[in-house]
Structure formats: structure tokens, C-alpha cells
Design an enzyme around this catalytic site. Structure first.
Site, PDB file in Angstrom:
ATOM      1  N   GLU A 264      41.099  52.368  42.115  1.00 40.06           N
ATOM      2  CA  GLU A 264      40.035  51.476  42.607  1.00 40.06           C
ATOM      3  C   GLU A 264      40.163  51.353  44.112  1.00 40.06           C
ATOM      4  O   GLU A 264      41.284  51.338  44.650  1.00 40.06           O
ATOM      5  CB  GLU A 264      40.128  50.065  41.999  1.00 40.06           C
ATOM      6  CG  GLU A 264      39.719  49.988  40.551  1.00 40.06           C
ATOM      7  CD  GLU A 264      39.761  48.565  39.984  1.00 40.06           C
ATOM      8  OE1 GLU A 264      39.493  47.600  40.729  1.00 40.06           O
ATOM      9  OE2 GLU A 264      40.072  48.440  38.789  1.00 40.06           O
TER      10      GLU A 264
ATOM     11  N   GLU B 285      46.038  46.483  36.489  1.00 38.90           N
ATOM     12  CA  GLU B 285      46.504  45.341  37.297  1.00 38.90           C
ATOM     13  C   GLU B 285      47.385  44.366  36.521  1.00 38.90           C
ATOM     14  O   GLU B 285      47.112  43.166  36.464  1.00 38.90           O
ATOM     15  CB  GLU B 285      45.306  44.634  37.949  1.00 38.90           C
ATOM     16  CG  GLU B 285      44.576  45.557  38.913  1.00 38.90           C
ATOM     17  CD  GLU B 285      43.615  44.871  39.871  1.00 38.90           C
ATOM     18  OE1 GLU B 285      43.308  43.681  39.683  1.00 38.90           O
ATOM     19  OE2 GLU B 285      43.165  45.536  40.824  1.00 38.90           O
TER      20      GLU B 285
HETATM   21  C1  BGP Z   1      40.105  44.498  40.513  1.00 36.83           C
HETATM   22  C2  BGP Z   1      39.785  44.663  39.045  1.00 36.83           C
HETATM   23  C3  BGP Z   1      38.398  45.126  38.742  1.00 36.83           C
HETATM   24  C4  BGP Z   1      37.345  44.626  39.705  1.00 36.83           C
HETATM   25  C5  BGP Z   1      37.800  44.683  41.148  1.00 36.83           C
HETATM   26  C6  BGP Z   1      36.869  44.026  42.119  1.00 36.83           C
HETATM   27  O1  BGP Z   1      41.038  43.490  40.676  1.00 36.83           O
HETATM   28  O2  BGP Z   1      40.651  45.598  38.452  1.00 36.83           O
HETATM   29  O3  BGP Z   1      38.142  44.822  37.409  1.00 36.83           O
HETATM   30  O4  BGP Z   1      36.799  43.451  39.294  1.00 36.83           O
HETATM   31  O5  BGP Z   1      39.060  44.086  41.307  1.00 36.83           O
HETATM   32  O6  BGP Z   1      37.091  42.654  42.088  1.00 36.83           O
HETATM   33  P1  BGP Z   1      35.948  41.582  42.023  1.00 36.83           P
HETATM   34  O7  BGP Z   1      35.125  41.974  40.846  1.00 36.83           O
HETATM   35  O8  BGP Z   1      36.623  40.285  41.831  1.00 36.83           O
HETATM   36  O9  BGP Z   1      35.231  41.686  43.304  1.00 36.83           O
END
Ligand code: BGP
Length: 466
Positions: free
Chosen positions: A366, A164
Site C-alpha cells: 500500500e 497491518e
Molecule cells: C491502511 C489500511 C487500508 C486503508 C489505508 C488507507 O492502514 O490497510 O485498509 O484503509 O490504510 O487508510 P484510510 O482509509 O484510513 O485513509
């Protein structure tokens, strides 16, 4: 008809700082994310990342459970501060051994390791040596990527550069990279990260010519709030600064003219030299990985709508640039209990847009739903909402493939419970439950959720039952 290719990489994802814990062990040096949870601005009542899911300790159990789930791939990040000890680039052999063992264990079960080089955790010595907006950053990252490629290259077929990159730039203050939002510095961060990424890709081609490497931004189709032409302009603007600037830099080796003009109009210097452009042009990826949670809807903001907007900025919402574009709610979509809109059709559309724009195979690194899972008295976790979320998204993934998108694999977030980026351990994503609360570490027991068995069945039939 087969919905998914024969060797489709069904998998799951994690990142080092959210899962490993044990931050004082194994010769690890301090990272920005170790300190993030102690910041006065960090939300109250939720844990930071020092203990996480203690995967550093329980990695064998975790991999065994992943193997029993039938995973064909596992996407994890290597912790930069576990590998490099100081600004001279001294290598921490304990860190090398830890990841070598982890990779060997995955290979023992025929799980394809998919490695993210850098997922938000920056060693403090890098920050002290100028930080991400300083040119030294590129040098540090190039050296680190070289160490990874030399030590693990013979076992890794798929590398991901930076998780990201776009979110790191947009939330630079949140991630401790900059003290505050500052467009001029954010542009330096953007360009340095792009150069660092290109250098890593070039190194990969030199050291591991048969491996494949790609970026891993967070990409979301952006809708126009209405068919008012001004809203459509806002859509174009927002998708440019949220999605395409980053993918253009790595895939096309340049910044678009419209972006360069936008920056000038904002009165900010953005220096890109001929040498930089050469580096970007040489550092082209083999595929595009991206993280997908939801789409975004944009409108042209007015003074009033900016005032009324109460959304807090995070990875998925709250983006506001006066006179340019503002993210707004989509009334057609339901939300998760943490306020992220759920848009499975948007998943297909995002896949199509990315593939069509850049003509490279894609990989999903993801996708998932954060929820307050409940451990019942009989030791079960009935996460039917997660199964429902995945069904909807995997159906759209199959449709994207049938529409012609070349997809290598699907690695939802997350393999096991871990600490959310800014909402604690109570916002769970895993197929595997970790028995701990925000501040009570309990027994850290791993328990299969209902979604674990559901995903196992799906993988067994290569997604044909979706
Ligand atoms: C993405 C990141 C992850 C993870 C995911 C879920 O942006 O790459 O590391 O955290 O989001 O987000 P959150 O943990 O804020 O719910």
C-alpha cells in the site's frame, strides 16, 4: 540502466470489506467491519461498509478495467466471513466459488493475484468464541488459512498473512477487537496474531511449498524531533512499538529483550511459552510486504506537551505513551488534505531500513494519497495531485532499488475507489472512480481518472520514464 527489474510486479491494492459491499449476499456471515459503521462512536456523516463499491457484483468490470490499465499484479483480501460460516469451521462453497472465479479472471489477463488472508474483517463467531485476545483465535485462524491454502493454493504464488498486524494491535479498540485500550489485553492480541500468522506460514510451507508468504504490516521510519538525546530515546521507543516488535516476531522468531523489559516496567504480564517460541521460529516468511503512507517524528513527551497534543490517533499519527515517546509534527513535510504527512524520501529510507534489518526481499502493498476527487461535468477526474504523489514516491522506490534494496513489486492503494477505514468514501484513493457519494449510491459507474492513464503509461515502459 534499468530502474526496475524485468518482472517487476506493478499492481494495485484493495481489501474485501472496503470494496465488496453486498454483505448479505453469497452466504457471508457478519463481520466486525459490517457493524463498525453502526457504532455510536463511528464518525457522523460518513458511510460504513455495507455497500462499499459493490465489487462483489461488479468484479468482472473491475478486473477488465485493471487489465486495461496494464496491471501485472492485484493485491486483494479474501473475506474470512465469506469463507467460514461458523465456529466449527464449516466452509461456505459460494464464497470459495466467488474467489476462485475472481482469481481465474485475473489469471486470464495475466494479472498475478496477491492474496491477503485477513484484512481487518473478523467473523462475529470468532469474536463470540473469545475474541482476538483469546487462544481460540489462533485455532480459528489456522483452520481458515488451511482452507484458503487448500482451495486456492494451486493458483497463488504470493500470500500475505495479516494486513497491518501492528495497527490492529495499536488501534484494537477502534477496530472493535477490544472494548477499550488495555495494554494487558493488547499484548495478548499482539501475541495471538503473531502465533496465528506463524501457524499460517507453517501451513503454507506444508500445503503449498512452492508459494511465497509474508507479513504485511504498516511500517514508517521514525525521526527524532531534535538531536536532544531524550528525543532520540523516544525515537527508538516509538519505532520499537510501532514497527520492529512485529517484524522481529515474524522474521527473527522472538521478541526483543528491550521490549520484554519495557512491558515488565509497565507492570503487565506478557506470557510467551517455549512452545510459542518454537512456533514463531518455524513460521518464518519468504519476503516482507509492507504498507507505507508516511513517516513519524518522535519526541520525549512532557506533561505539558501531552496536554497540548490534539492529534487524534489513527494509523499514522497521534501515538502517545507517557514517559516513553510521543508522535509529533514534522515541520519539513506537507500534508494531504486529510492531515497525513507526505514523505517520499522517507519511503526510500523505510525501504532501506526494513531490507537492511531483515535481509529479505520486500514488496510494497500500500502507498497512496487520499483526496476529495471531483467528477467534472464532462465526466473526468483530474487528479494531478495523485500523479504528483506517485511520481515522487516511485522515484524514491527506484533510488532504493539502485541503493541495493531487493523489491518484488509495488501495489499502491487503491486499484479502485473504496470506503476509507475511518473517513468514508469521500476520502478517495483509486485509479478508478466509483460514482457514489457517502449515502447516495447513484449509478456506481466506474470511470478512469487521469492517474489511471498515467499509471498505465508508466507500467508500459516498466517505470523507465519516471
Ligand atoms: C491502511 C489500511 C487500508 C486503508 C489505508 C488507507 O492502514 O490497510 O485498509 O484503509 O490504510 O487508510 P484510510 O482509509 O484510513 O485513509
Amino acid at each position: 540502466m534499468n530502474k526496475f527489474p524485468k518482472n517487476f510486479l506493478w499492481g494495485a491494492s484493495t481489501s474485501a470489506y472496503q470494496i465488496e459491499g453486498c454483505v448479505e449476499e453469497g452466504g457471508k456471515v457478519t463481520s466486525t467491519m459490517d457493524l463498525y459503521g453502526d457504532k455510536p462512536s463511528y464518525p457522523k456523516g460518513i458511510t460504513g461498509f455495507k455497500e462499499a463499491s459493490q465489487h462483489y457484483k461488479y468484479w468482472k468490470t473491475d478486473v477488465e478495467m485493471m487489465a486495461k490499465m496494464g496491471l501485472k499484479s492485484y493485491r486483494f483480501s479474501i473475506s474470512w466471513p465469506r469463507i467460514i460460516k461458523d465456529k466449527n469451521g464449516s466452509v461456505n462453497q459460494e464464497g470459495i466459488k466467488y474467489y476462485n472465479d475472481l482469481i481465474d479472471e485475473l489469471l486470464k489477463y495475466n494479472i498475478e493475484p496477491i492474496v491477503t488472508m485477513f484484512h481487518f474483517d473478523i467473523p462475529l463467531f470468532v469474536m463470540k468464541d473469545g475474541g482476538v485476545h483469546d487462544k481460540n483465535f489462533v485455532k480459528h485462524f489456522e483452520l481458515y488459512s488451511e482452507v484458503l491454502l487448500k482451495h486456492f493454493g494451486s493458483k497463488i504464488n504470493y500470500w500475505l498473512t495479516i494486513n497491518e498486524l501492528n495497527i490492529l494491535v495499536m488501534m484494537a479498540d477502534g477496530f472493535e477487537i477490544l472494548e477499550k485500550q488495555d495494554l494487558s489485553k493488547q499484548l495478548k492480541v499482539l501475541h495471538n496474531l503473531n502465533l496465528a500468522q506463524a501457524k499460517a506460514i507453517i501451513k503454507c510451507k506444508e500445503i503449498c511449498p512452492s508459494a511465497k508468504i509474508g507479513p504485511a504490516p504498516n511500517i514508517a521510519t521514525v525521526y527524532s524531533d531534535t538531536c536532544k538525546p531524550e528525543d532520540y530515546t523516544a525515537k527508538l521507543n516509538i519505532e520499537m512499538i510501532r514497527n520492529w516488535v512485529y517484524l522481529d516476531a515474524v522474521c527473527k522468531g522472538k521478541y526483543s529483550n528491550i521490549f520484554i523489559k519495557f512491558v515488565k516496567k509497565m507492570g503487565v504480564d506478557f506470557e510467551v511459552t517455549k512452545d510459542d517460541l518454537d512456533t514463531l521460529a518455524k513460521g518464518k516468511p519468504d519476503f516482507i510486504a509492507f504498507n507505507y503512507y508516511t513517516t513519524m517524528t518522535a519526541q520525549m513527551p512532557t506533561e505539558e506537551s501531552i496536554k497540548e497534543n490534539k492529534e487524534k490517533f489513527d494509523q499514522q499519527k497521534g501515538l502517545v505513551v507517557p514517559g516513553f515517546g510521543m508522535a509529533t509534527k514534522n515541520p519539513n513535510l506537507q500534508k494531504t488534505e486529510f492531515g497525513w504527512e507526505i514523505d517520499p524520501v522517507g519511503f526510500k529510507n523505510t525501504l532501506r531500513e526494513v531490507y537492511d534489518r531483515y535481509d529479505l526481499p520486500v514488496m510494497i502493498t500500500e502507498n497512496g494519497i487520499g483526496a476529495r476527487d471531483e467528477l467534472t461535468k464532462d465526466g473526468k477526474i483530474h487528479d494531478d495531485y495523485r500523479i504528483y504523489y506517485y511520481k515522487q514516491h516511485i522515484r524514491q522506490l527506484a533510488e532504493a532499488i539502485s541503493d541495493g534494496v531487493e523489491v518484488i513489486g509495488y501495489m499502491p492503494w487503491s486499484a479502485i475507489d473504496l470506503v476509507s477505514t475511518h473517513e468514508g468514501i469521500s476520502k478517495r484513493y483509486g485509479f478508478i472512480y466509483v460514482n457514489r457519494d457517502e449515502f447516495d449510491l447513484k449509478d456506481m459507474k466506474r470511470i478512469e481518472k487521469d492517474s489511471y492513464y498515467w499509471y498505465k503509461n508508466l507500467i508500459e515502459v516498466n517505470g523507465e520514464n519516471i
